[in-house]
Write an enzyme that holds these catalytic residues in place. Structure first.
Site, short mmCIF file in Angstrom:
data_model
loop_
_atom_site.label_atom_id
_atom_site.label_comp_id
_atom_site.label_asym_id
_atom_site.label_seq_id
_atom_site.Cartn_x
_atom_site.Cartn_y
_atom_site.Cartn_z
N SER A 263 0.98 -1.21 -0.10
CA SER A 263 -0.13 0.27 -0.25
C SER A 263 1.17 1.00 0.25
O SER A 263 2.52 1.30 0.46
CB SER A 263 -0.71 -0.30 0.65
OG SER A 263 -0.08 -0.01 2.60
N LYS A 264 0.75 2.72 -0.21
CA LYS A 264 0.92 3.25 -0.14
C LYS A 264 2.09 4.44 1.18
O LYS A 264 2.72 4.02 1.38
CB LYS A 264 0.25 4.56 -0.48
CG LYS A 264 0.73 5.68 -0.94
CD LYS A 264 0.03 6.42 -1.50
CE LYS A 264 0.32 7.79 -1.89
NZ LYS A 264 0.07 8.75 -3.47
#
Length: 510
Positions: A263-264
């Site tokens: 994920s970011k």
RNA sequence: GCCCCCAUCGUCUAGGGGACCAGGACGUAGCCCUUUCAAGGCUAAGACCGGGGUUCGAAUCCCCGUGGGGGCACCA
């Protein structure tokens, strides 16, 4: 288990890599691109780069540049693509809009698709109701069977609309994935997917199938996240009467913990610890493209139960679809480090020296002496894990001023006075040696240690600090040889002065 | 919630019914080599998710659980 090798595997393959320009190129893309590249080169086929930019909202103007730079740096040059052309262009989906529309209309004519005038608000409401009732979420079919006249009337009226694929309500759809064999879906759980948006642009599902067909793609390699919509894709092909390519759904890369996709937030946490899944970052981190490729090719593929070191040439020769593994793989940077070391050692000295220069420049060593660099590089080669580490090893060669640390000059188990005494003896040996080669310097120094009843390490330790002022350095004698006798003598004299001061001050303190 | 995919050491993996008290690699620990640090060599610990079948025989084939992952947008 499916068979390992298919008859068509040796025929020239036309494969494509179709990134959407919405973000920075990462490891997963690199692997997909690599597998495609390998297949094309192994079979004498073509590797196509196609920009899938049908989403104008998420479009990032920098993404395509990052993509091409990353692929080129990795050495994955495409044969056909937006910049190099090819006979099946254009290679940007935003430039192929009409083609998708033509197919969509043909699908409507054949009864496989329909215009839908439902508003987003209605749709959202329907979906929420279905979820609340724990029903499967599927388009309710409001516009599925509108009369031709009604459709024409609303079209003429300029009503906003999309085009949906008409998925059967009953029965099943069976698709074939190269790694998993046949997968059967019940049509009732599928949906009347939107294939053309109200702005007239096709969505991925339509655009990609149309392109793959017209670009004569033989093998589709994509992530496993596409399996849920695979039935739609197959049905588009079948509705058009096109021959389906072979579909290969690759495993996904999981974060190092193995818990979920990156994920970011994960990528940011990674950066903080000096790691990254973005190709452009990995270059700056000191990784070799050869190593990244070697590492990534083995995440989901294997050759045999022994071999793991591969050059590009090896991979082209040995890669095979039959040895792909469908299991998701956690990213392990430790293993990347290992491969990076291996590939650094595999480089020609001149090559490695060139690749070290940018990292030296970054640290302020912009104009290093080429001969010195070439002399020290072989010494560094077995010691480097990443290229950026070079700056830890070479300051003693390139710094203007090298000043040993007084405390460090005091030899283990000796007093400052004894250390000073030893330093003077070492200086005498160095001054008397005809050169700084192993033959001329090592034995005399060992003899000195023996005469003084010291360990060789004590003598060499003092000398190392005096000459390099580094806690760790490349092998001492070789380093001194690079420096030259005069410089070694000068540094030793300086060390002696430092020791003399230490002795003096030490005496004052007592 | 619904649909789908996957399942061997901590991690990446070999394994295609007997060749498996499961092989390799990374990592970890120890030893050797050694003037520092590496590299290299050797050694050690470490896995077939569980339960049922099928079979003379199952890591391998089937079913059910469980676990993990993915998808359910006018994103790709």
């Amino acid at each position: 288990m499916t068979e390992h090798n298919h008859p068509g595997d040796s025929q020239p393959m036309r494969v494509r890599f179709g990134p959407s320009p919405t973000g920075i190129t990462h490891l997963g893309s690199a692997r997909t691109a690599l597998y495609n590249y390998l297949l094309a080169h192994q079979t004498g086929g073509q590797f196509i780069l196609r920009i899938e930019d049908t989403d104008q909202k998420r479009y990032d103007p920098n993404a395509e540049e990052d993509l091409t730079q990353s692929l080129k740096w990795l050495g994955l040059q495409w044969d056909e693509g937006p910049d190099v052309g090819g006979e099946y262009g254009p290679y940007r989906q935003s430039e192929r809009k009409q083609l998708y529309l033509d197919v969509a209309h043909e699908l409507i004519d054949k009864g496989h698709a329909f215009y839908c005038f439902c508003t987003r608000e209605e749709l959202d409401k329907q979906r929420k109701e279905q979820q609340a009732k724990k029903e499967k979420t599927r388009y309710k079919g409001t516009c599925r069977n509108l009369s031709k006249e009604e459709v024409q009337r609303r079209l003429d009226n300029g009503d906003e609309h999309v085009i949906r694929f008409k998925m059967p309500m009953e029965g099943t759809t069976t698709v074939t994935d190269r790694l998993r064999g046949e997968i059967t879906f019940e049509n009732q759980y599928l949906d009347d997917y939107i294939i053309v948006k109200s702005n007239g642009l096709a969505v991925y599902h339509l655009a990609t199938m149309v392109d793959d067909h017209y670009m004569k793609v033989t093998h589709v390699l994509r992530g496993e996240e596409w399996i849920p919509t695979f039935p739609l894709h197959a049905r588009i092909y079948r509705a058009m009467g096109w021959e389906e390519p072979e579909f290969v759904h690759l495993s996904l890369f999981l974060k190092p913990s193995g818990k979920g996709k990156m994920s970011k937030r994960d990528t940011e946490a990674m950066k903080a610890s000096g790691e990254s899944i973005f190709i452009r970052d990995m270059k700056g981190l000191g990784y070799l493209p050869e190593a990244i490729l070697n590492w990534v090719v083995l995440m989901g593929w294997s050759y045999d139960d022994q071999t793991e070191f591969f050059t590009m040439e090896d991979m082209i020769e040995k890669f095979s679809l039959g040895k792909l593994n469908p299991k998701n793989a956690a990213i392990d940077f430790k293993k990347l480090d290992h491969f990076n070391g291996l590939h650094i050692r595999n480089l020609a000295v001149e090559d490695l020296a060139e690749r070290l220069k940018p990292f030296l420049a970054e640290a302020g060593y912009t104009d290093v002496d080429q001969d010195v660099l070439l002399a020290v590089t072989p010494l560094l080669q077995p010691r480097l894990t990443t290229l950026d580490e070079v700056v830890d090893w070479v300051p003693f060669l390139f710094d203007e001023e090298v000043t040993p640390n007084a405390e460090s000059l005091v030899v283990k188990k000796l007093t400052p006075e004894q250390s000073l005494d030893l330093a003077q003896a070492v200086l005498a040996v160095v001054e008397n040696a005809p050169s700084m080669t192993h033959e001329d310097i090592e034995q005399p120094l060992r003899q000195l240690a023996e005469d003084k009843e010291l360990k060789a390490g004590q003598v060499f330790g003092l000398l190392r600090e005096a000459v390099t002022a580094q806690r760790v350095s490349p092998p001492l004698v070789e380093s001194m040889d690079i420096l030259g006798k005069d410089e070694c003598v000068a540094r030793l004299r300086k060390a002696i002065i430092i020791l003399e001061n230490l002795v003096k001050n030490g005496a004052n303190n007592e």
